[in-house]
Design an enzyme around this catalytic site. Structure first.
Site, PDB file in Angstrom:
ATOM      1  N   VAL A 282       0.847  -1.196   0.000  1.00 18.02           N
ATOM      2  CA  VAL A 282       0.000   0.000   0.000  1.00 18.02           C
ATOM      3  C   VAL A 282       0.883   1.247   0.000  1.00 18.02           C
ATOM      4  CG1 VAL A 282      -0.214  -0.009   2.527  1.00 18.02           C
ATOM      5  CG2 VAL A 282      -1.937   1.172   1.145  1.00 18.02           C
ATOM      6  N   TYR A 342       5.827   4.170   1.657  1.00 16.70           N
ATOM      7  CA  TYR A 342       5.834   3.042   0.730  1.00 16.70           C
ATOM      8  C   TYR A 342       5.845   1.769   1.573  1.00 16.70           C
ATOM      9  CZ  TYR A 342       7.707   0.424  -3.400  1.00 16.70           C
ATOM     10  OH  TYR A 342       7.927  -0.439  -4.452  1.00 16.70           O
ATOM     11  N   GLU A 343       4.709   1.087   1.635  1.00 21.75           N
ATOM     12  CA  GLU A 343       4.554  -0.113   2.458  1.00 21.75           C
ATOM     13  C   GLU A 343       4.541  -1.362   1.577  1.00 21.75           C
ATOM     14  OE1 GLU A 343       3.959  -0.410   5.868  1.00 21.75           O
ATOM     15  OE2 GLU A 343       3.122   1.495   6.553  1.00 21.75           O
ATOM     16  N   VAL A 344       5.215  -2.403   2.034  1.00 20.72           N
ATOM     17  CA  VAL A 344       5.275  -3.669   1.305  1.00 20.72           C
ATOM     18  C   VAL A 344       4.726  -4.775   2.202  1.00 20.72           C
ATOM     19  CG1 VAL A 344       6.774  -5.266   0.061  1.00 20.72           C
ATOM     20  CG2 VAL A 344       7.330  -2.832   0.116  1.00 20.72           C
TER      21      VAL A 344
END
Length: 372
Positions: A282, A342-344
């Site tokens: 997300v 910046y989410e992984v």
């Protein structure tokens, strides 16, 4: 009676400290990111390890990493019992701490049960791949070989250096990227390395960006917490991604001071990214109508990214958190520019992480060239 005496002997050989010791197996945590709290033999071949947070309250992300030294091939069962939370990170094993494979597990409430076929010798088990200071130093050396300048922005609570890397340009414009505010968030750290590597390529696009923008990288904001295998906080017991307005911790103070120096020297912060991990991929963005210029910059970037990687999904969640002290809010409110978290996903395929991060870097470089 004989079995009871055997079990008593096993327990008597157990050290509830940095290692768990029996006749055939020892379990250690005396390495960077090594983490469990107590260990006991619950039955022959069964080991229960407790996982406790560094302090409370906490957003629970129970981390664990252990090294198993076996005197012979054997079958064991590990129970990882989480206090103040539930299991999040799925177990992986490695014989060299570099190449990792998932293993089967079962979750029962706050416990994770893992059946392991141990070889004779050493096996590492952790919630994610281990990425410690040694890995960062190796990556930093690769970037220095490409011409980046290494600097020390300040010191952590325990006196470790908060290290930065700078690519200098013929302008006063700056891009900022930071990582590892939360120690266990390995997939975010992976994304950062791939993203940065793309920005530092010798492609025409990357070289044009580096000519226009200075780039400041702070890959490991929380070196103490990373080394200790903390769940979330620095060793001061604080979530660094809630500390950007109060700046009570030396780690956030160090980065803030350098950004203020950039301004004092006539520079301009133009864009910022911080890299994290969560349960899914997300992008947390500032709202288009928040008053940042140009308002559509991030929308354009992520629209181009979605087109470039389709059908891979690009999830976007705009919002602002004025009272939470998160990095993207701090950048937006202090410097008046866009910032994105910046989410992984924890379990995102590792090749997908690389592909998306490199595409994200390419599309961002394309959008940034339109900045006045």
């Amino acid at each position: 009676m004989k079995y009871a005496l055997l079990l008593l002997a096993l327990v008597s050989n157990l050290a509830i400290a940095d290692q768990c010791q029996s006749d055939k197996l020892s379990i250690h945590k005396n390495f960077a990111m090594g983490r469990f709290n107590t260990c006991e033999v619950s039955a022959a071949g069964h080991y229960r390890l407790t996982l406790k947070p560094e302090n409370l309250p906490i957003n629970p992300s129970p981390w664990y990493a252990l090294r198993l030294e076996s005197s012979q091939a054997q079958q064991i069962e590990l129970e990882l019992l989480v206090e103040h939370g539930k299991p999040r990170y799925l177990p992986k094993v490695s014989v060299d701490k570099q190449h990792w494979q998932p293993v089967d597990y079962q979750i029962d409430g706050s416990s994770m049960h893992i059946q392991l076929a141990l070889p004779k010798g050493t096996l590492w088990l952790a919630g994610q791949e281990i990425m410690d200071d040694e890995d960062y130093q190796q990556w930093q050396q690769q970037l220095e070989a490409k011409g980046l300048e290494s600097i020390v922005l300040g010191q952590s609570v325990q006196g470790k250096p908060i290290e930065g890397l700078i690519s200098r340009a013929d302008s006063q414009d700056w891009l900022i990227m930071i990582g590892r505010q939360h120690p266990p968030e390995i997939t975010g750290a992976m994304a950062m390395t791939h993203f940065v590597d793309e920005v530092m390529e010798e492609s025409a696009q990357a070289m044009a960006l580096r000519k226009r923008f200075n780039v400041l990288l702070v890959p490991n904001m929380n070196p103490d917490g990373v080394h200790a295998g903390n769940w979330r906080h620095n060793v001061g017991g604080v979530d660094l991604n809630r500390d950007w307005f109060s700046r009570a911790q030396p780690e956030t103070q160090a980065v803030h001071s350098y950004l203020q120096k950039i301004l004092a020297d006539g520079g301009k912060i133009r864009f910022a990214l911080d890299f994290h991990s969560t349960h899914r991929d997300v992008f947390y963005t500032m709202p288009t109508d928040y008053g940042l210029t140009p308002p559509e910059l991030v929308d354009n970037w992520l629209a181009q990214l979605a087109e470039a990687i389709k059908p891979y999904p690009v999830n976007i969640k705009p919002g602002h958190n004025k009272d939470r002290g998160v990095f993207k809010q701090y950048i937006a409110d202090t410097y008046g520019v866009h910032a994105v978290t910046y989410e992984v996903g924890d379990n995102t395929d590792r090749q997908d992480i690389a592909n998306v991060a490199r595409a994200a870097a390419q599309q961002l470089m394309d959008v940034l060239k339109t900045l006045p």
